[in-house]
Write an enzyme that holds these catalytic residues in place. Structure first.
Site: not given
Ligand code: C5P
Length: 233
Positions: A29-32, A96
């Site tokens: 995943g990512n931090r968006s 994102a």
């Protein structure tokens, strides 16, 4: 504000960050946070638009009146966005999107000891490319004038160029109408409440700088550019 300059317009926004599953309990995943896309959706709704928000793993409440389509992965996001784009006047890709996903999904949880012959070994995760959804929207639109397509880019300047140079190159590569560039690497972007952006337009050298300001104020500034650009037919 009391500006209803998006009255009757249909606006499609993607937000959040995709999660690409490895097994039933793990993902890449990512931090968006999804805050910027949510703020853009809210600002459009306030200005009279009919708004659909394709929300990748959004953990924030969405105001009533905005249609939410929850998704998890890049491929799900692509299906929902590309299937709906043709019915909208403007598509804004804020999400994102993971550039890669695991090549294989493992139906049961990957064990710590996954190779009995070598109990201390760590598994290797092979990745494959995800589609570029934004570039795909531009390709699908072809020579048509609708929908207006807006991309986002989070850039850090580096030895090869400034944030704006990188933004210009990305705008040309993606082929969208507008590109909203925000400078990352400061504490001001992912998950933060204040932001500042530069809006680049295809076929123009003009740059509109907005902020530092709240994501709501920045969102209205972005809609001002979209409306003022006369791109919406
Ligand atoms: O190339 P980069 O990821 O920086 O581009 C960001 C823009 O492209 C954003 O608008 C994002 O939503 C979109 N994007 C996409 N599909 C991808 C990666 C990014 O639509 N696979």
């Amino acid at each position: 504000g009391d500006v209803r300059d998006l009255e009757g317009r249909r606006v499609l926004v993607s937000t959040g960050g995709t999660r690409e599953p490895l097994d039933p309990v793990r993902y890449l995943g990512n931090r968006s946070s999804g805050k910027q896309g949510l703020a853009l959706a809210e600002a459009a709704a306030v200005r009279g638009a009919q708004v659909t928000l394709v929300a990748a793993n959004l953990a924030l409440p969405v105001p009533e009146g905005i249609t939410v389509v929850p998704v998890q992965t890049a491929l799900e996001l692509q299906a929902e966005i590309s299937g709906r784009a043709g019915e909208h006047d403007v598509v804004v890709m804020v999400a994102a999107v993971a550039d890669f996903r695991p090549a294989e999904y493992t139906e049961s949880k990957i064990k710590k000891t996954h190779d009995p012959a070598d109990p201390d070994a760590a598994p290797t995760i092979r990745l494959v490319r995800n589609p570029d959804i934004l570039a795909g929207l531009v390709a699908d639109r072809g020579a048509a004038s609708a929908p207006v397509i807006v991309g986002f880019a989070a850039e850090t300047g580096d030895a090869t160029g400034s944030v704006l140079d990188l933004g210009r190159a990305k705008l040309a590569r993606k082929g969208c109408d507008l590109l909203v560039v925000n400078e990352v690497g400061t504490d001001k972007t992912f998950g933060a409440d204040e932001t500042s952006v530069h809006v680049l337009s295809r076929g123009s050298d003009d740059v509109v700088d907005i902020g530092p300001a709240s994501k709501s104020v920045v969102s209205h500034g972005i809609w001002d550019v979209v409306v003022g650009s006369a791109l919406i037919r």
